[in-house]
Write a protein that holds these residues in place. Sequence first.
Motif, PDB file in Angstrom:
ATOM      1  N   GLN A  33       0.823  -1.197   0.000  1.00 18.63           N
ATOM      2  CA  GLN A  33       0.000   0.000   0.000  1.00 18.63           C
ATOM      3  C   GLN A  33       0.870   1.264   0.000  1.00 18.63           C
ATOM      4  OE1 GLN A  33      -2.419  -1.329   3.515  1.00 18.63           O
ATOM      5  NE2 GLN A  33      -4.116  -0.647   2.209  1.00 18.63           N
ATOM      6  N   THR A  34       0.267   2.354  -0.481  1.00 17.15           N
ATOM      7  CA  THR A  34       0.994   3.629  -0.567  1.00 17.15           C
ATOM      8  C   THR A  34       0.446   4.599   0.462  1.00 17.15           C
ATOM      9  OG1 THR A  34       1.299   3.316  -2.949  1.00 17.15           O
ATOM     10  CG2 THR A  34       1.648   5.541  -2.068  1.00 17.15           C
ATOM     11  N   PRO A  35       1.282   5.032   1.416  1.00 24.22           N
ATOM     12  CA  PRO A  35       0.807   5.954   2.457  1.00 24.22           C
ATOM     13  C   PRO A  35       0.710   7.388   1.939  1.00 24.22           C
ATOM     14  CG  PRO A  35       3.120   5.513   2.778  1.00 24.22           C
ATOM     15  CD  PRO A  35       2.692   4.643   1.627  1.00 24.22           C
ATOM     16  N   ALA A  36      -0.173   8.157   2.536  1.00 22.53           N
ATOM     17  CA  ALA A  36      -0.275   9.583   2.218  1.00 22.53           C
ATOM     18  C   ALA A  36       0.866  10.325   2.905  1.00 22.53           C
ATOM     19  CB  ALA A  36      -1.614  10.133   2.686  1.00 22.53           C
ATOM     20  N   VAL A  37       1.584  11.110   2.143  1.00 20.04           N
ATOM     21  CA  VAL A  37       2.661  11.933   2.688  1.00 20.04           C
ATOM     22  C   VAL A  37       2.124  13.351   2.840  1.00 20.04           C
ATOM     23  CG1 VAL A  37       5.011  12.794   2.362  1.00 20.04           C
ATOM     24  CG2 VAL A  37       4.392  10.490   1.591  1.00 20.04           C
ATOM     25  N   LEU A  38       1.961  13.782   4.079  1.00 17.40           N
ATOM     26  CA  LEU A  38       1.297  15.057   4.364  1.00 17.40           C
ATOM     27  C   LEU A  38       2.280  16.094   4.885  1.00 17.40           C
ATOM     28  CD1 LEU A  38      -1.922  13.756   6.182  1.00 17.40           C
ATOM     29  CD2 LEU A  38      -1.529  14.085   3.729  1.00 17.40           C
ATOM     30  N   LEU A 142      -8.165  26.502  11.874  1.00 17.27           N
ATOM     31  CA  LEU A 142      -7.676  26.640  10.504  1.00 17.27           C
ATOM     32  C   LEU A 142      -8.144  25.430   9.707  1.00 17.27           C
ATOM     33  CD1 LEU A 142      -3.987  27.757  11.225  1.00 17.27           C
ATOM     34  CD2 LEU A 142      -5.899  29.236  10.593  1.00 17.27           C
ATOM     35  N   TYR A 143      -8.292  25.617   8.400  1.00 14.75           N
ATOM     36  CA  TYR A 143      -8.880  24.571   7.559  1.00 14.75           C
ATOM     37  C   TYR A 143      -8.118  24.481   6.237  1.00 14.75           C
ATOM     38  CZ  TYR A 143     -12.564  22.072   4.946  1.00 14.75           C
ATOM     39  OH  TYR A 143     -13.277  21.169   4.187  1.00 14.75           O
ATOM     40  N   ALA A 144      -7.911  23.258   5.767  1.00 20.10           N
ATOM     41  CA  ALA A 144      -7.204  23.034   4.502  1.00 20.10           C
ATOM     42  C   ALA A 144      -8.022  22.126   3.612  1.00 20.10           C
ATOM     43  CB  ALA A 144      -5.835  22.410   4.765  1.00 20.10           C
ATOM     44  N   SER A 145      -8.275  22.569   2.390  1.00 18.65           N
ATOM     45  CA  SER A 145      -9.080  21.765   1.458  1.00 18.65           C
ATOM     46  C   SER A 145      -8.444  21.695   0.078  1.00 18.65           C
ATOM     47  CB  SER A 145     -10.494  22.356   1.341  1.00 18.65           C
ATOM     48  OG  SER A 145     -10.436  23.699   0.871  1.00 18.65           O
ATOM     49  N   ASN A 146      -7.151  21.963  -0.003  1.00 18.62           N
ATOM     50  CA  ASN A 146      -6.489  22.013  -1.310  1.00 18.62           C
ATOM     51  C   ASN A 146      -5.921  20.670  -1.757  1.00 18.62           C
ATOM     52  OD1 ASN A 146      -4.533  22.565   0.918  1.00 18.62           O
ATOM     53  ND2 ASN A 146      -3.043  22.498  -0.760  1.00 18.62           N
ATOM     54  N   GLY A 147      -6.091  19.635  -0.959  1.00 19.83           N
ATOM     55  CA  GLY A 147      -5.556  18.324  -1.334  1.00 19.83           C
ATOM     56  C   GLY A 147      -6.490  17.572  -2.261  1.00 19.83           C
ATOM     57  N   LYS A 148      -6.432  17.874  -3.537  1.00 19.33           N
ATOM     58  CA  LYS A 148      -7.358  17.278  -4.511  1.00 19.33           C
ATOM     59  C   LYS A 148      -6.592  16.498  -5.578  1.00 19.33           C
ATOM     60  CE  LYS A 148     -10.686  21.059  -3.895  1.00 19.33           C
ATOM     61  NZ  LYS A 148     -11.619  20.249  -3.079  1.00 19.33           N
ATOM     62  N   GLY A 149      -7.292  15.536  -6.194  1.00 19.27           N
ATOM     63  CA  GLY A 149      -6.697  14.756  -7.282  1.00 19.27           C
ATOM     64  C   GLY A 149      -5.511  13.918  -6.852  1.00 19.27           C
ATOM     65  N   LEU A 150      -5.567  13.400  -5.625  1.00 21.26           N
ATOM     66  CA  LEU A 150      -4.460  12.608  -5.100  1.00 21.26           C
ATOM     67  C   LEU A 150      -4.716  11.116  -5.326  1.00 21.26           C
ATOM     68  CD1 LEU A 150      -4.065  14.529  -1.718  1.00 21.26           C
ATOM     69  CD2 LEU A 150      -2.678  14.816  -3.781  1.00 21.26           C
ATOM     70  N   ASN A 151      -3.646  10.359  -5.462  1.00 20.54           N
ATOM     71  CA  ASN A 151      -3.748   8.909  -5.619  1.00 20.54           C
ATOM     72  C   ASN A 151      -2.407   8.275  -5.271  1.00 20.54           C
ATOM     73  OD1 ASN A 151      -2.080   8.957  -8.092  1.00 20.54           O
ATOM     74  ND2 ASN A 151      -3.897   9.934  -9.010  1.00 20.54           N
ATOM     75  N   LYS A 152      -2.291   6.977  -5.433  1.00 16.30           N
ATOM     76  CA  LYS A 152      -1.073   6.273  -5.028  1.00 16.30           C
ATOM     77  C   LYS A 152       0.148   6.699  -5.833  1.00 16.30           C
ATOM     78  CE  LYS A 152      -1.647   2.154  -7.942  1.00 16.30           C
ATOM     79  NZ  LYS A 152      -1.721   0.672  -7.940  1.00 16.30           N
ATOM     80  N   ASP A 153      -0.065   7.254  -7.024  1.00 13.76           N
ATOM     81  CA  ASP A 153       1.058   7.742  -7.828  1.00 13.76           C
ATOM     82  C   ASP A 153       1.299   9.237  -7.641  1.00 13.76           C
ATOM     83  OD1 ASP A 153       1.536   5.206  -9.032  1.00 13.76           O
ATOM     84  OD2 ASP A 153      -0.209   5.550 -10.334  1.00 13.76           O
TER      85      ASP A 153
END
Length: 333
Positions: A33-38, A142-153
Amino acid sequence: MKDILLYVYIVMTIVSIFCSCSDNETNNSQQMQTPAVLMGKAYTFDTEDVGEQWKSGKTIGVYMLKDNKVECLEPYCNVKYQTTVNPQGYFTPVNKDDVIFYPQDGSNVSIIGYYPWKETLIDEVYKFDVANQKQTSNFSFLYASNGKGLNKDNNKVELQFRPVLSQILFRLEAGDGVTDEHLMESEIKISGMNTKADFNLLLGIFENASTMKDIELLPLDEENGACGQILPSNSIEGYQVAIKLPKMERTFQWVLSEEIESLKQGMRSGRRHPARPRFREGGPRVQHGGAHRPEPVFRREGQQEVPAALAHQELDPAGAECAGVQPHQARRG
């Protein structure tokens, strides 16, 4: 090269959490599996702010949503992440079992986050009450909503944590016949607006606004004036401001929807709305006992003064800091 090393370090750190698992089958599945790198930065109301990386000790709530849907992808709902000490600017799960992984089929997802993390949320709603401006814990959100179009690649994202309230700012200026001392100890209140609302974390909007109360703004640290954070609104109809000047023994009051032309479209979320009222001696409409009294003149920078008009000024990058408000809400330049 440095960025690549940091990236590799974060991925390896997250994945290594699972390497101690004794079940080989489970371990192999997790490694595939591919983890989310934040990553993340905190921003202020200043539109020119470049963001600030948090130091250790900050915790955020993270959601993974299905692509183009307002639906949390179980079990990644309100997952508690924390800032890393080294390297700085990254987030890792507080609980080693709560690593967020991308769908293995390669489908796109969105990632949203908020600060500070809250354990008990009903219907993914964060409640706001802005009536008491001195209660600083009400204004750290504070709020963040710019993480769009993300996937394992495409698994790395730098979340932009921004304020969702609106900031209103008054700087009082002394004109002809009035000194700065005359404007000291001023009290500024706004009325006619709701003070409570629910912020829907999945939608990123306020809902169910209610409870009208007067709001006393916080005095500026080094200037005559005050500022505060209020609920954003598409209309300021009925909003009023009262400026009490004890040293002049006067209170001035205006209906904002009639006086601030640029605010007639509403108070925008995450934006600062400043104004500079100037008070001068001798106005034809402000008299007391046959003697002239100081009349307020509100001006827009670079334009001719207009008596009894409250003009909106464009954002001052230098900003101002309200007493009792945390630095990421109103930063002094």
